[in-house]
Write an enzyme that holds these catalytic residues in place. Sequence first.
Site, PDB file in Angstrom:
ATOM      1  N   HIS A 174       0.842  -1.204   0.000  1.00  0.00           N
ATOM      2  CA  HIS A 174       0.000   0.000   0.000  1.00  0.00           C
ATOM      3  C   HIS A 174       0.874   1.250   0.000  1.00  0.00           C
ATOM      4  O   HIS A 174       0.710   2.147  -0.826  1.00  0.00           O
ATOM      5  CB  HIS A 174      -0.919   0.034   1.224  1.00  0.00           C
ATOM      6  CG  HIS A 174      -1.554   1.386   1.425  1.00  0.00           C
ATOM      7  ND1 HIS A 174      -2.774   1.727   0.899  1.00  0.00           N
ATOM      8  CD2 HIS A 174      -1.089   2.503   2.059  1.00  0.00           C
ATOM      9  CE1 HIS A 174      -3.036   2.996   1.205  1.00  0.00           C
ATOM     10  NE2 HIS A 174      -2.034   3.490   1.900  1.00  0.00           N
TER      11      HIS A 174
ATOM     12  N   HIS B 186       1.598   5.172  -2.619  1.00  0.00           N
ATOM     13  CA  HIS B 186       2.008   6.548  -2.330  1.00  0.00           C
ATOM     14  C   HIS B 186       3.269   7.009  -3.056  1.00  0.00           C
ATOM     15  O   HIS B 186       3.388   8.196  -3.397  1.00  0.00           O
ATOM     16  CB  HIS B 186       2.272   6.708  -0.818  1.00  0.00           C
ATOM     17  CG  HIS B 186       1.033   6.724   0.015  1.00  0.00           C
ATOM     18  ND1 HIS B 186       0.204   7.828   0.109  1.00  0.00           N
ATOM     19  CD2 HIS B 186       0.481   5.765   0.800  1.00  0.00           C
ATOM     20  CE1 HIS B 186      -0.805   7.538   0.923  1.00  0.00           C
ATOM     21  NE2 HIS B 186      -0.665   6.297   1.344  1.00  0.00           N
TER      22      HIS B 186
ATOM     23  N   GLU C 127      -5.406   9.549  -0.097  1.00  0.00           N
ATOM     24  CA  GLU C 127      -5.778   8.123  -0.102  1.00  0.00           C
ATOM     25  C   GLU C 127      -6.828   7.789  -1.163  1.00  0.00           C
ATOM     26  O   GLU C 127      -6.743   6.742  -1.799  1.00  0.00           O
ATOM     27  CB  GLU C 127      -6.304   7.705   1.279  1.00  0.00           C
ATOM     28  CG  GLU C 127      -5.274   7.726   2.393  1.00  0.00           C
ATOM     29  CD  GLU C 127      -4.123   6.715   2.215  1.00  0.00           C
ATOM     30  OE1 GLU C 127      -3.180   6.770   3.003  1.00  0.00           O
ATOM     31  OE2 GLU C 127      -4.170   5.895   1.277  1.00  0.00           O
TER      32      GLU C 127
ATOM     33  N   SER D 221      -3.824   1.092  -5.099  1.00  0.00           N
ATOM     34  CA  SER D 221      -3.216  -0.154  -4.579  1.00  0.00           C
ATOM     35  C   SER D 221      -4.284  -1.218  -4.311  1.00  0.00           C
ATOM     36  O   SER D 221      -3.979  -2.297  -3.796  1.00  0.00           O
ATOM     37  CB  SER D 221      -2.453   0.138  -3.278  1.00  0.00           C
ATOM     38  OG  SER D 221      -3.342   0.659  -2.300  1.00  0.00           O
TER      39      SER D 221
END
Length: 285
Positions: free
Chosen positions: A130, A135, A176, A195
């Site tokens: 993730h 990110h 997010e 993700s």
Amino acid sequence: MTGQTDHALRGDYSRMRPDYTVDQDWDVYRPEEHALWRRLFDRQAALVPRYACDEYRAALVRLDLGAAIPRFDAINRKLAAATRWELVAVPGLVPDLVFFEHLANRRFPVTVWLREPHEFDYIVEPDVFHDFFGHVPMLFDPVFADYMQAYGKGGLKAHALGAIEMLARLYWYTVEFGLVETPAGLRTYGAGIVSSGGEIRHSIESPEPNRLGFDLLRVMRTRYKIDTYQETYFVVRGFDELFEATEPDFAPYYRTLAAQEPLAASAVLPGDRVYHRGAAPTQAA
Ligand code: HBI
Ligand code: FE
């Protein structure tokens, strides 16, 4: 990913430094962990061309992450040259203040452990897949990289003003789960979406969720759930819109918001810029 988890955290916090960082210990990863990473990468990399924004895709291609769990120090050489950001290895979720302090200094905390095979489709806490796949590519975009540092500085101030929850909503609905408008239609840049095997398609194609125009106060007023697909996605017209939104001092915003009721994740207001009004049953009201 807020720090408020009701279960014990998974990572090994026993060897961390005062700033919560640890060594990645890349040699400790087992071959089956690299194999699971490759399966996760292959699934998402097949979906990225269709659903992720160009800025994300351009960075992912340059990073060549598909062969094994990446070495943070190897990527740091490229990342420092691109936007002066640095990845730091952490055991997992760290306290809000620690998280903001790192972001404010252009350090992005990346969890070192990888999920178990049975968590292929869903994981509660952020793992290295993730954090890294979700990110890191966006940290190569200069405007987004500046937004992330401004967000960290804002977090330190918000913490002092007791306004962490409002700032966590801003992170949740942009970093997010954010969408961006492009000439080819809506695309994602949110780490939690890009993700995720299922949400990357859902966020763009499903008729269920709302898709509304980004507005800072509107986002900071809107609740979110951590264990379901989002009921509303917010759309920015570009990343400079995000960076500009963080320019002013937020203290007056917090005062305004403190006087207002928070909004449900599924709410649609008359003043919203509506790209799509959700069709999910929860919207009926
Ligand atoms: N810690 N490692 C890590 N990663 C996060 O994304 C994170 C965190 N601690 C706190 C936190 N996020 C949230 O409070 C922010 O989203 C506001
Ligand atoms: Fe995250």
